[in-house]
Scaffold this motif. Structure first.
Motif, mmCIF file in Angstrom:
data_model
loop_
_atom_site.group_PDB
_atom_site.id
_atom_site.type_symbol
_atom_site.label_atom_id
_atom_site.label_comp_id
_atom_site.label_asym_id
_atom_site.label_seq_id
_atom_site.Cartn_x
_atom_site.Cartn_y
_atom_site.Cartn_z
ATOM 1 N N LYS A 102 18.772 -1.065 -11.809
ATOM 2 C CA LYS A 102 17.660 -0.273 -12.377
ATOM 3 C C LYS A 102 16.345 -0.652 -11.714
ATOM 4 O O LYS A 102 16.157 -1.759 -11.207
ATOM 5 C CB LYS A 102 17.571 -0.484 -13.896
ATOM 6 N N TRP A 103 15.451 0.331 -11.753
ATOM 7 C CA TRP A 103 14.076 0.118 -11.209
ATOM 8 C C TRP A 103 13.140 1.020 -12.003
ATOM 9 O O TRP A 103 12.668 2.030 -11.552
ATOM 10 C CB TRP A 103 14.047 0.447 -9.719
ATOM 11 N N ARG A 104 12.963 0.680 -13.265
ATOM 12 C CA ARG A 104 12.118 1.470 -14.169
ATOM 13 C C ARG A 104 10.729 0.853 -14.186
ATOM 14 O O ARG A 104 10.584 -0.371 -14.285
ATOM 15 C CB ARG A 104 12.723 1.485 -15.579
ATOM 16 N N HIS A 105 9.720 1.719 -14.142
ATOM 17 C CA HIS A 105 8.353 1.189 -14.149
ATOM 18 C C HIS A 105 7.346 2.292 -14.480
ATOM 19 O O HIS A 105 7.626 3.486 -14.325
ATOM 20 C CB HIS A 105 7.991 0.548 -12.802
ATOM 21 N N VAL A 106 6.170 1.834 -14.919
ATOM 22 C CA VAL A 106 4.987 2.683 -15.120
ATOM 23 C C VAL A 106 3.884 2.130 -14.212
ATOM 24 O O VAL A 106 3.681 0.905 -14.152
ATOM 25 C CB VAL A 106 4.518 2.659 -16.590
ATOM 26 N N LEU A 107 3.184 3.024 -13.481
ATOM 27 C CA LEU A 107 2.151 2.602 -12.522
ATOM 28 C C LEU A 107 0.852 3.351 -12.789
ATOM 29 O O LEU A 107 0.869 4.575 -12.948
ATOM 30 C CB LEU A 107 2.628 2.880 -11.089
ATOM 31 N N ILE A 108 -0.261 2.622 -12.830
ATOM 32 C CA ILE A 108 -1.595 3.236 -12.923
ATOM 33 C C ILE A 108 -2.455 2.605 -11.833
ATOM 34 O O ILE A 108 -2.554 1.371 -11.749
ATOM 35 C CB ILE A 108 -2.229 3.020 -14.301
ATOM 36 N N MET A 109 -3.095 3.455 -11.001
ATOM 37 C CA MET A 109 -3.866 2.921 -9.871
ATOM 38 C C MET A 109 -5.178 3.702 -9.680
ATOM 39 O O MET A 109 -5.186 4.802 -9.140
ATOM 40 C CB MET A 109 -3.051 2.985 -8.583
ATOM 41 N N PRO A 110 -6.322 3.173 -10.132
ATOM 42 C CA PRO A 110 -7.614 3.780 -9.799
ATOM 43 C C PRO A 110 -8.023 3.374 -8.380
ATOM 44 O O PRO A 110 -7.684 2.285 -7.906
ATOM 45 C CB PRO A 110 -8.561 3.192 -10.844
ATOM 46 N N GLU A 111 -8.763 4.277 -7.704
ATOM 47 C CA GLU A 111 -9.124 4.024 -6.308
ATOM 48 C C GLU A 111 -10.504 4.617 -6.003
ATOM 49 O O GLU A 111 -10.857 5.693 -6.507
ATOM 50 C CB GLU A 111 -8.076 4.655 -5.373
ATOM 51 N N LEU A 112 -11.264 3.896 -5.175
ATOM 52 C CA LEU A 112 -12.570 4.367 -4.697
ATOM 53 C C LEU A 112 -12.491 4.517 -3.184
ATOM 54 O O LEU A 112 -12.027 3.610 -2.492
ATOM 55 C CB LEU A 112 -13.668 3.358 -5.066
ATOM 56 N N ARG A 113 -12.944 5.668 -2.651
ATOM 57 C CA ARG A 113 -12.842 5.932 -1.214
ATOM 58 C C ARG A 113 -14.218 6.224 -0.609
ATOM 59 O O ARG A 113 -15.068 6.864 -1.246
ATOM 60 C CB ARG A 113 -11.936 7.128 -0.959
ATOM 61 N N HIS A 114 -14.374 5.789 0.633
ATOM 62 C CA HIS A 114 -15.542 6.147 1.449
ATOM 63 C C HIS A 114 -15.043 6.937 2.647
ATOM 64 O O HIS A 114 -14.149 6.484 3.373
ATOM 65 C CB HIS A 114 -16.283 4.897 1.918
ATOM 66 N N TRP A 115 -15.623 8.140 2.879
ATOM 67 C CA TRP A 115 -15.142 9.057 3.913
ATOM 68 C C TRP A 115 -16.050 8.988 5.128
ATOM 69 O O TRP A 115 -17.275 8.904 5.008
ATOM 70 C CB TRP A 115 -15.100 10.480 3.374
ATOM 71 N N SER A 116 -15.437 9.050 6.333
ATOM 72 C CA SER A 116 -16.213 8.932 7.569
ATOM 73 C C SER A 116 -17.062 10.171 7.828
ATOM 74 O O SER A 116 -18.156 10.085 8.381
ATOM 75 C CB SER A 116 -15.281 8.685 8.758
ATOM 76 N N ASP A 117 -16.575 11.335 7.444
ATOM 77 C CA ASP A 117 -17.342 12.563 7.627
ATOM 78 C C ASP A 117 -17.911 12.975 6.280
ATOM 79 O O ASP A 117 -18.806 12.340 5.762
ATOM 80 C CB ASP A 117 -16.458 13.643 8.229
#
Length: 542
Positions: A102-117
């Motif tokens: 088994k490979w049961r899981h819950v994932l939460i991932m907030p992310e902040l990005r900076h764009w080159s253009d």
């Protein structure tokens, strides 16, 4: 599906979720920046009018799907080059607890990005930072990479993890509705939970906790509609007539030469004068009225110098201290010590002449005992009987209102007339003794003559090493006034480590279009107390 979770796991999840949110919101607050005016972006030749792009994008990581982990992410445009997003994934299967693998899981991932253009732009690179929270139940899985699940091949582990990481990626537009993103990164974090003997049994065999490294890989399919018209409609404008920019009216004053330790001491000790102010002594000078003169007094008819007499102690200490400080300074030196010996008008003229000379010698000898100085530094002047000083004192009494009766003032005026008209010094004193039956002379002898019994006037003349840096700064300032800015910058750069020149250097940098450096030097000069720099800084920052 039922996932067994202990009280410790619930608590760990709540703490981890809170930590993730705090990290991401802190980063997001720093990402906010001023957008261009609504509807426009300006370059050197055009006004650029953007189309109506959507600030929201929805994405799905195809690599997670390949590992049977349904997921969904949402990105929101914060500004022209910043976005914030949140990804959630949930793998519920196998739903049966009787299954070993088994490979049961819950994932939460907030992310902040900076764009080159610009945010969400085609062929734009982006750099991201993220936080991760996951609750997992894993068993009998052999992971090829990462350090988190290395032991789950032989046992079941159930617990929570938190991590932070960084990544880099690029976005390509596939069509009007879709983009695709490729992203790779690395997370570092901490996991804790319970260990069980096998994937389908519930017998706990221990706890686990520790740090881990985990790769981050994503191939995102992004739903982000684009308007039918091009994203940017570029509208050429007619070039305007060139307008001469308004130049600030910078304030610059020449700097004064640094005159060494002697120049600093002179501010509080007027007995010091630069050698250019030297004046030879003649007996017509009223020494008592000259600013900063120092006197050492002697008892009647004595030439022995005593520090206990009147205020001699403080005066002698001051003379010695000033002389010693200048001699110890490498930037200035004593050129001449002028001592003028004086005596009161009482007694024989020849005796008083000798007494005045002896008093000057006594003061010189005292200084040499305290500070090693050669005879060549000294100029000893014999002022003899101090008639000029006495006449000035009598005149001050005469002109002072309300201090004496009319008859006393008249008698003192008569004494002044005798001093002015009688050339023979012996006869002059005798005539003073006869005024008003001798009462006027008694007043003079008791009230005025004690100040004549001194070694007289002392003045220390100094010189200093020429201040070539001040000359360079003032030369650069003159070049600025003539509009020769590059030459001024070259000249002032030679002395850029001298705080006195920072304001002028900043002006030269500004006129040479090096504005950032100019502001730096304006601020340095202002912090150093330069009022001109503060005014100049106010002009360019208001």
């Amino acid at each position: 599906m039922s996932i067994n979770t202990t009280t410790k796991s619930h608590t760990g999840r709540r703490i981890a979720l809170s930590l993730c949110l705090v990290i991401v919101m802190s980063l997001a607050s720093h990402a906010q920046q001023q957008l261009p005016p609504p509807g426009y972006r300006i370059d050197s030749t055009h006004i650029v009018k953007p189309g109506h792009t959507f600030p929201l994008a929805v994405r799905n990581n195809l690599l997670y799907d390949a590992f049977l982990t349904p997921n969904l992410g949402v990105d929101w445009r914060l500004s022209r080059r910043w976005s914030i997003g949140l990804t959630a994934g949930y793998r519920p299967w196998p739903t049966s607890d009787d299954t070993s693998r088994k490979w049961r899981h819950v994932l939460i991932m907030p992310e902040l990005r900076h764009w080159s253009d610009s945010t969400f732009a085609d062929r734009s690179w982006f750099w991201g930072v993220n936080a991760v929270y996951s609750h997992f139940n894993v068993a009998d899985v052999d992971f090829p990479i990462g350090t988190l699940y290395s032991a789950v091949k032989d046992e079941r582990r159930q617990g929570d993890l938190v991590a932070v990481g960084a990544s880099v990626g690029r976005s390509w537009r596939l069509c009007r509705w879709l983009r695709i993103e490729a992203e790779a990164g690395l997370d570092v974090g901490y996991a804790l939970g319970d260990s069980y003997r096998c994937g389908r049994c519930g017998m706990k065999v221990g706890d686990f906790s520790g740090p881990f490294l985990m790769p981050k890989l994503a191939l995102n399919l992004v739903l982000h509609p684009q308007p039918t018209q091009p994203q940017y409609a570029v509208v050429p404008i007619q070039p305007a007539e060139p307008v001469e920019p308004v130049k600030p009216h910078f304030v610059i004053h020449p700097v004064a030469d640094f005159s060494g330790q002697a120049g600093i001491l002179q501010r509080d000790n007027p007995v010091l004068e630069h050698i250019s102010q030297y004046r030879p002594y003649d007996r017509t000078r009223i020494l008592r009225k000259e600013k900063g003169a120092l006197y050492v007094h002697f008892p009647l008819d004595k030439s022995e110098l005593s520090s206990d007499y009147r205020d001699n102690a403080g005066v002698l200490d001051r003379i010695v201290d000033i002389t010693r400080q200048i001699l110890a300074d490498s930037t200035s030196n004593v050129c001449r010590i002028q001592i003028i010996g004086l005596a009161s008008v009482e007694g024989a003229v020849t005796h008083n002449e000798e007494l005045a000379a002896q008093r000057a010698e006594a003061l010189k000898a005292y200084i040499q005992q305290q500070v090693a100085t050669p005879d060549t530094l000294y100029e000893l002047c014999n002022g003899g009987e101090a008639w000029t000083e006495l006449r000035d004192q009598i005149n001050d009494v005469v002109i002072a209102p309300g201090t004496h009766s009319d008859s006393e003032v008249q008698a003192l005026r008569q004494a002044i007339a005798i001093i002015d008209s009688e050339a023979d010094l012996s006869r002059r004193e005798q005539r003073l003794r006869t005024i008003d039956g001798g009462s006027t002379y008694r007043y003079i002898r008791e009230q005025l003559l004690p100040d004549q019994r001194n070694s007289g006037y002392l003045r220390i003349y100094y010189d200093y090493v020429p201040d070539t840096r001040a000359a360079s700064i003032n030369s650069g300032t003159q070049l600025l006034a003539e509009g020769r800015y590059q030459e001024a910058l070259a000249k002032l750069s030679e002395v850029r480590d001298d705080p006195r020149g920072w304001n002028a250097l900043a002006v030269a940098l500004w006129y040479c279009d090096r504005h950032d450096e100019a502001i730096t030097y304006f601020r340095r000069a202002a912090d150093n107390g330069n009022h001109d720099a503060r005014e100049n800084l106010r002009q360019i920052t208001r």
